[in-house]
Design an enzyme around this catalytic site. Structure first.
Site, PDB file in Angstrom:
ATOM      1  N   GLU A 289      12.368  -9.304   2.688  1.00 38.22           N
ATOM      2  CA  GLU A 289      11.582  -8.127   3.080  1.00 38.22           C
ATOM      3  C   GLU A 289      12.436  -6.887   2.866  1.00 38.22           C
ATOM      4  O   GLU A 289      13.590  -6.854   3.312  1.00 38.22           O
ATOM      5  CB  GLU A 289      11.194  -8.264   4.562  1.00 38.22           C
ATOM      6  CG  GLU A 289      10.485  -7.036   5.109  1.00 38.22           C
ATOM      7  CD  GLU A 289      10.173  -7.156   6.611  1.00 38.22           C
ATOM      8  OE1 GLU A 289       9.935  -8.275   7.110  1.00 38.22           O
ATOM      9  OE2 GLU A 289      10.196  -6.094   7.272  1.00 38.22           O
TER      10      GLU A 289
ATOM     11  N   TYR B 285      10.862   9.049   1.325  1.00 42.74           N
ATOM     12  CA  TYR B 285      10.896   7.998   0.308  1.00 42.74           C
ATOM     13  C   TYR B 285      11.563   8.423  -1.003  1.00 42.74           C
ATOM     14  O   TYR B 285      11.680   7.608  -1.920  1.00 42.74           O
ATOM     15  CB  TYR B 285       9.466   7.510   0.031  1.00 42.74           C
ATOM     16  CG  TYR B 285       8.811   6.918   1.262  1.00 42.74           C
ATOM     17  CD1 TYR B 285       9.302   5.748   1.838  1.00 42.74           C
ATOM     18  CD2 TYR B 285       7.722   7.542   1.879  1.00 42.74           C
ATOM     19  CE1 TYR B 285       8.727   5.205   2.981  1.00 42.74           C
ATOM     20  CE2 TYR B 285       7.137   7.004   3.010  1.00 42.74           C
ATOM     21  CZ  TYR B 285       7.639   5.846   3.560  1.00 42.74           C
ATOM     22  OH  TYR B 285       7.072   5.311   4.691  1.00 42.74           O
TER      23      TYR B 285
ATOM     24  N   ASN C   2       8.061  -5.507  -0.385  1.00 40.28           N
ATOM     25  CA  ASN C   2       7.890  -4.341   0.467  1.00 40.28           C
ATOM     26  C   ASN C   2       6.394  -4.255   0.750  1.00 40.28           C
ATOM     27  O   ASN C   2       5.621  -3.768  -0.085  1.00 40.28           O
ATOM     28  CB  ASN C   2       8.393  -3.060  -0.205  1.00 40.28           C
ATOM     29  CG  ASN C   2       8.321  -1.855   0.738  1.00 40.28           C
ATOM     30  OD1 ASN C   2       7.687  -1.924   1.797  1.00 40.28           O
ATOM     31  ND2 ASN C   2       8.968  -0.765   0.360  1.00 40.28           N
TER      32      ASN C   2
ATOM     33  N   ARG D 115      12.205   5.279  13.068  1.00 38.95           N
ATOM     34  CA  ARG D 115      10.962   6.044  12.902  1.00 38.95           C
ATOM     35  C   ARG D 115      10.046   5.749  14.102  1.00 38.95           C
ATOM     36  O   ARG D 115      10.524   5.467  15.187  1.00 38.95           O
ATOM     37  CB  ARG D 115      10.336   5.676  11.554  1.00 38.95           C
ATOM     38  CG  ARG D 115      11.272   6.045  10.382  1.00 38.95           C
ATOM     39  CD  ARG D 115      10.656   5.681   9.054  1.00 38.95           C
ATOM     40  NE  ARG D 115       9.432   6.426   8.809  1.00 38.95           N
ATOM     41  CZ  ARG D 115       8.578   6.139   7.822  1.00 38.95           C
ATOM     42  NH1 ARG D 115       8.847   5.152   6.984  1.00 38.95           N
ATOM     43  NH2 ARG D 115       7.484   6.851   7.655  1.00 38.95           N
TER      44      ARG D 115
ATOM     45  N   HIS E  85      12.553  -2.412   2.888  1.00 37.34           N
ATOM     46  CA  HIS E  85      11.960  -1.107   3.173  1.00 37.34           C
ATOM     47  C   HIS E  85      12.894  -0.034   2.656  1.00 37.34           C
ATOM     48  O   HIS E  85      14.120  -0.159   2.775  1.00 37.34           O
ATOM     49  CB  HIS E  85      11.730  -0.916   4.677  1.00 37.34           C
ATOM     50  CG  HIS E  85      10.815  -1.954   5.235  1.00 37.34           C
ATOM     51  ND1 HIS E  85       9.460  -1.928   5.023  1.00 37.34           N
ATOM     52  CD2 HIS E  85      11.076  -3.070   5.936  1.00 37.34           C
ATOM     53  CE1 HIS E  85       8.926  -2.991   5.583  1.00 37.34           C
ATOM     54  NE2 HIS E  85       9.876  -3.710   6.142  1.00 37.34           N
TER      55      HIS E  85
ATOM     56  N   PRO F 220       0.793  -1.227   0.000  1.00 36.86           N
ATOM     57  CA  PRO F 220       0.000   0.000   0.000  1.00 36.86           C
ATOM     58  C   PRO F 220       0.828   1.281   0.000  1.00 36.86           C
ATOM     59  O   PRO F 220       1.852   1.374   0.673  1.00 36.86           O
ATOM     60  CB  PRO F 220      -0.835  -0.097   1.288  1.00 36.86           C
ATOM     61  CG  PRO F 220      -0.173  -1.136   2.113  1.00 36.86           C
ATOM     62  CD  PRO F 220       0.496  -2.076   1.160  1.00 36.86           C
ATOM     63  N   ASN F 221       0.346   2.209  -0.791  1.00 37.72           N
ATOM     64  CA  ASN F 221       0.886   3.575  -0.909  1.00 37.72           C
ATOM     65  C   ASN F 221       2.209   3.664  -1.675  1.00 37.72           C
ATOM     66  O   ASN F 221       2.705   4.755  -1.935  1.00 37.72           O
ATOM     67  CB  ASN F 221       1.038   4.226   0.487  1.00 37.72           C
ATOM     68  CG  ASN F 221      -0.292   4.271   1.219  1.00 37.72           C
ATOM     69  OD1 ASN F 221      -1.260   4.792   0.689  1.00 37.72           O
ATOM     70  ND2 ASN F 221      -0.358   3.711   2.410  1.00 37.72           N
TER      71      ASN F 221
ATOM     72  N   ALA G 246       2.832  -0.689   5.090  1.00 39.26           N
ATOM     73  CA  ALA G 246       2.338  -0.739   6.473  1.00 39.26           C
ATOM     74  C   ALA G 246       1.792  -2.112   6.861  1.00 39.26           C
ATOM     75  O   ALA G 246       1.733  -2.435   8.055  1.00 39.26           O
ATOM     76  CB  ALA G 246       1.262   0.332   6.667  1.00 39.26           C
TER      77      ALA G 246
ATOM     78  N   ARG H 279       4.933  10.828  -2.675  1.00 39.33           N
ATOM     79  CA  ARG H 279       4.579  10.597  -1.284  1.00 39.33           C
ATOM     80  C   ARG H 279       5.760  10.913  -0.365  1.00 39.33           C
ATOM     81  O   ARG H 279       6.851  10.346  -0.530  1.00 39.33           O
ATOM     82  CB  ARG H 279       4.237   9.106  -1.157  1.00 39.33           C
ATOM     83  CG  ARG H 279       4.067   8.612   0.228  1.00 39.33           C
ATOM     84  CD  ARG H 279       4.098   7.092   0.261  1.00 39.33           C
ATOM     85  NE  ARG H 279       3.817   6.637   1.602  1.00 39.33           N
ATOM     86  CZ  ARG H 279       4.084   5.436   2.050  1.00 39.33           C
ATOM     87  NH1 ARG H 279       4.653   4.539   1.265  1.00 39.33           N
ATOM     88  NH2 ARG H 279       3.806   5.120   3.284  1.00 39.33           N
TER      89      ARG H 279
HETATM   90  C1  DQA Z   1       7.971   1.247   4.153  1.00 38.74           C
HETATM   91  C2  DQA Z   1       7.974   1.467   5.674  1.00 38.74           C
HETATM   92  C3  DQA Z   1       6.599   1.217   6.243  1.00 38.74           C
HETATM   93  O1  DQA Z   1       6.601   1.431   7.654  1.00 38.74           O
HETATM   94  C4  DQA Z   1       5.599   2.185   5.627  1.00 38.74           C
HETATM   95  O2  DQA Z   1       4.309   1.926   6.115  1.00 38.74           O
HETATM   96  C5  DQA Z   1       5.631   2.155   4.141  1.00 38.74           C
HETATM   97  C6  DQA Z   1       6.925   2.105   3.476  1.00 38.74           C
HETATM   98  C7  DQA Z   1       9.337   1.598   3.533  1.00 38.74           C
HETATM   99  O3  DQA Z   1       9.572   1.152   2.413  1.00 38.74           O
HETATM  100  O4  DQA Z   1      10.141   2.315   4.123  1.00 38.74           O
HETATM  101  O5  DQA Z   1       4.608   2.267   3.488  1.00 38.74           O
HETATM  102  O6  DQA Z   1       7.714  -0.117   3.900  1.00 38.74           O
END
Ligand code: DQA
Length: 139
Positions: free
Chosen positions: A95, A22, A71, A104, A97, A9-10, A74, A17
């Site tokens: 995994e 990011y 990735n 954070r 990020h 998501p996102n 959240a 964003r």
């Molecule tokens: C993320 C870190 C997550 O905590 C966050 O919710 C994201 C992006 C990252 O790539 O840093 O959406 O996965």
């Protein structure tokens, strides 16, 4: 070798964003660079904002490719269903990020899916994806 990148998501909004966290780059332009970096690896990308669609993709790719770079956004911090999906498939999952989740908010320090993953890479910006592919591509 075939690698599936799965973004949660996102992450479709990369470039727009929270660019201070990011970065300013879209994922599409980054993937072109990744494909040039790994000419012998077939890199497929999938993004969804829906948990079920991410699970379906893990099921599909997890028996059809050599590794998954995940990735989960959240959902990383909340989803037992994604943990079970990663456990259920054959392909190793890394995994990733973009941000360093450990510096954070405290809720980002916990990953539900990490125990089922081959490894975790975070905090190197988009380069986290390259490092994950490098790890999966090692013989
Ligand atoms: C993320 C870190 C997550 O905590 C966050 O919710 C994201 C992006 C990252 O790539 O840093 O959406 O996965």
């Amino acid at each position: 070798m075939k690698i599936q990148i799965i973004n949660g998501p996102n992450l479709n909004l990369l470039g727009q964003r929270e660019p201070d966290i990011y970065g300013q780059r879209t994922f599409d332009t980054y993937v072109e660079e990744l494909r040039r970096t790994f000419p012998d690896v077939t890199i497929d990308c999938f993004q969804s904002n829906c948990e079920g669609a991410l699970i379906d993709k893990i099921h599909e790719a997890g028996f059809a490719c050599d590794g998954i770079v995940l990735n989960a956004g959240a959902y990383t911090h909340t989803s037992i269903a994604l943990l079970d999906a990663v456990k259920a498939v054959k392909a190793p999952v890394v995994e990733v990020h973009i941000s360093n989740v450990h510096c954070r908010e405290p809720f980002r320090r916990q990953s539900m899916i990490a125990p089922a993953c081959r490894g975790v890479i975070c905090g190197f910006g988009l380069d986290s994806y390259r490092l994950a592919i490098e790890a999966l591509a090692k013989p």
